[in-house]
Design an enzyme around this catalytic site. Structure first.
Site, mmCIF file in Angstrom:
data_model
loop_
_atom_site.group_PDB
_atom_site.id
_atom_site.type_symbol
_atom_site.label_atom_id
_atom_site.label_comp_id
_atom_site.label_asym_id
_atom_site.label_seq_id
_atom_site.Cartn_x
_atom_site.Cartn_y
_atom_site.Cartn_z
ATOM 1 N N SER A 1 -48.662 77.624 -82.899
ATOM 2 C CA SER A 1 -48.874 78.556 -84.009
ATOM 3 C C SER A 1 -48.079 79.815 -83.687
ATOM 4 O O SER A 1 -47.771 80.087 -82.514
ATOM 5 C CB SER A 1 -50.360 78.899 -84.105
ATOM 6 N N TYR B 1 -58.854 81.244 -80.737
ATOM 7 C CA TYR B 1 -57.725 80.488 -81.311
ATOM 8 C C TYR B 1 -56.399 80.953 -80.684
ATOM 9 O O TYR B 1 -55.584 80.125 -80.238
ATOM 10 C CB TYR B 1 -57.705 80.687 -82.827
HETATM 11 P P1 NAD Z 1 -56.531 71.058 -91.185
HETATM 12 O O1 NAD Z 1 -57.905 71.577 -91.010
HETATM 13 O O2 NAD Z 1 -56.084 70.604 -92.533
HETATM 14 O O3 NAD Z 1 -56.271 69.845 -90.177
HETATM 15 C C1 NAD Z 1 -56.779 69.812 -88.867
HETATM 16 C C2 NAD Z 1 -56.919 68.388 -88.444
HETATM 17 O O4 NAD Z 1 -57.430 68.317 -87.099
HETATM 18 C C3 NAD Z 1 -57.921 67.635 -89.327
HETATM 19 O O5 NAD Z 1 -57.446 66.330 -89.572
HETATM 20 C C4 NAD Z 1 -59.154 67.586 -88.430
HETATM 21 O O6 NAD Z 1 -60.016 66.516 -88.746
HETATM 22 C C5 NAD Z 1 -58.503 67.400 -87.072
HETATM 23 N N1 NAD Z 1 -59.419 67.651 -85.969
HETATM 24 C C6 NAD Z 1 -60.238 68.720 -85.775
HETATM 25 N N2 NAD Z 1 -60.969 68.533 -84.667
HETATM 26 C C7 NAD Z 1 -60.590 67.335 -84.145
HETATM 27 C C8 NAD Z 1 -60.985 66.582 -83.007
HETATM 28 N N3 NAD Z 1 -61.933 67.043 -82.156
HETATM 29 N N4 NAD Z 1 -60.386 65.379 -82.783
HETATM 30 C C9 NAD Z 1 -59.445 64.907 -83.635
HETATM 31 N N5 NAD Z 1 -59.046 65.570 -84.726
HETATM 32 C C10 NAD Z 1 -59.620 66.773 -84.976
HETATM 33 O O7 NAD Z 1 -55.568 72.197 -90.633
HETATM 34 P P2 NAD Z 1 -53.979 72.264 -90.469
HETATM 35 O O8 NAD Z 1 -53.561 73.570 -90.976
HETATM 36 O O9 NAD Z 1 -53.327 71.049 -90.963
HETATM 37 O O10 NAD Z 1 -53.867 72.329 -88.873
HETATM 38 C C11 NAD Z 1 -53.121 71.414 -88.096
HETATM 39 C C12 NAD Z 1 -52.587 72.119 -86.868
HETATM 40 O O11 NAD Z 1 -51.650 73.127 -87.278
HETATM 41 C C13 NAD Z 1 -53.649 72.841 -86.032
HETATM 42 O O12 NAD Z 1 -53.358 72.671 -84.661
HETATM 43 C C14 NAD Z 1 -53.475 74.286 -86.440
HETATM 44 O O13 NAD Z 1 -53.884 75.175 -85.443
HETATM 45 C C15 NAD Z 1 -51.970 74.336 -86.644
HETATM 46 N N6 NAD Z 1 -51.523 75.468 -87.460
HETATM 47 C C16 NAD Z 1 -51.825 75.565 -88.783
HETATM 48 C C17 NAD Z 1 -51.358 76.677 -89.512
HETATM 49 C C18 NAD Z 1 -51.624 76.848 -90.979
HETATM 50 O O14 NAD Z 1 -51.284 77.910 -91.506
HETATM 51 N N7 NAD Z 1 -52.210 75.881 -91.671
HETATM 52 C C19 NAD Z 1 -50.614 77.651 -88.876
HETATM 53 C C20 NAD Z 1 -50.328 77.527 -87.512
HETATM 54 C C21 NAD Z 1 -50.786 76.422 -86.817
#
Ligand code: NAD
Length: 284
Positions: free
Chosen positions: A169, A182
């Site tokens: 991130s 986080y």
């Molecule tokens: P999201 O909530 O849509 O997806 C997260 C996924 O992780 C879901 O499928 C959830 O079920 C899964 N998950 C959570 N706990 C878990 C576990 N214990 N075991 C297996 N799976 C698990 O969110 P997203 O935005 O798609 O996030 C995906 C990644 O991207 C994360 O690592 C997040 O930190 C990172 N990220 C997202 C953003 C953003 O703006 N959306 C920005 C920077 C980083």
């Protein structure tokens, strides 16, 4: 240096067709039934890889992703596993190896937030985020590395013995008050990724990171789902739009392919310029 003393280069990147750059490769994406992970899993399938769709809750959503990936003419299976559980992760990799034979690409994507002011943050909130976001990446990377080392390079498949992409991130770099757990987990991912990349590069294993900025997914709905929130968010994004999951997925496909064969231990920011200190554009 004379040509006689130039060290043998081993395999080098071949010319690759723009599509199906991952044909014949086996990929595992954690947290692949939502948001960025879902988009990454679909993009890897469209690029020709067979895909394991990991998820922890939401059977229907995972099965829908599997169905859609199969429409690309590749294999896909859903595997339920909590990435913070060593037992679950070992079982997930055993399932993948028995179904697909091996793994070429791991996308360590699963992550969550448990936000709280620091003085109110419970140990459970701290541990949940560290266990899923950081320890989960350790457990999955370790299992993948063991298979990469066992198998080595298969030149018809890829120049590398394996690729790991760690979803980080912008908060591996930008401090984030109210989200200390986080930001700490993402800062940890950065040095986990770099240390591992350094350690296993001699075995031709490539480990890199992707650092998204604000991407439109369920993790951060409140940051974009009203006009006011979106306008506030845009003060942080020089490029003037929110990111879409596909923006991240395209970067992951490139990092997983031999097109990026000389990219090792790097973080690719996919953030519309969020890390460029936008507050300094007119001030400072
Ligand atoms: P999201 O909530 O849509 O997806 C997260 C996924 O992780 C879901 O499928 C959830 O079920 C899964 N998950 C959570 N706990 C878990 C576990 N214990 N075991 C297996 N799976 C698990 O969110 P997203 O935005 O798609 O996030 C995906 C990644 O991207 C994360 O690592 C997040 O930190 C990172 N990220 C997202 C953003 C953003 O703006 N959306 C920005 C920077 C980083």
């Amino acid at each position: 240096m004379t040509s006689a003393s130039v060290p043998a280069s081993g395999t080098t990147s071949p010319d690759l067709p723009a599509h199906r750059v991952l044909s014949g490769q086996k990929a595992l994406v954690t947290g692949a039934n939502s948001g960025i992970g879902m988009s990454v899993a679909l993009a890897l399938g469209a690029a020709g890889a067979d895909v394991v769709v990991n998820y922890v809750v939401g059977d229907d959503a995972a099965n829908a992703v599997v169905d859609e990936i199969r429409r690309s003419g590749v294999r896909a299976i859903a595997v339920k596993a909590d990435v913070s559980s060593e037992t679950d992760v070992e079982r997930m990799f055993a399932t993948m190896l028995s179904e697909f034979g091996t793994i070429d690409i791991l996308v360590n994507n699963a992550g969550l937030q448990r936000d709280a002011a620091f003085h109110d943050m419970t140990l459970t909130e701290w541990n949940t985020v560290m266990n899923v976001n950081l320890t989960g990446q350790f457990l999955c990377a370790r299992a993948a590395i063991r298979e990469f080392l066992r198998r080595g390079v298969v030149p018809q498949v890829s120049c590398a013995a394996g690729k790991i992409i760690c979803m980080s991130s912008v908060h591996q770099q930008i401090p984030w008050g109210g989200h200390a757990n986080y930001a700490s987990s993402k800062g940890g991912i950065k040095l986990l990724m770099e240390s591992l990349a350094q350690e296993v590069a001699p075995q031709r294993i490539r480990v890199n990171g992707v650092a998204p900025g604000a991407i439109r997914t369920p993790i951060n709905t409140s940051a974009w789902d009203t006009k006011e929130a979106y306008a506030r968010l845009m003060t942080l994004v020089p490029y003037g739009r929110i990111g879409e999951p596909q923006d991240v997925a395209r970067a992951v496909v490139w990092l997983a392919s031999d097109h990026s064969d000389y990219v090792v231990g790097t973080t690719l920011y996919v953030d519309g310029g969020m890390t460029l200190y936008p507050g300094f554009a007119t001030g400072g």
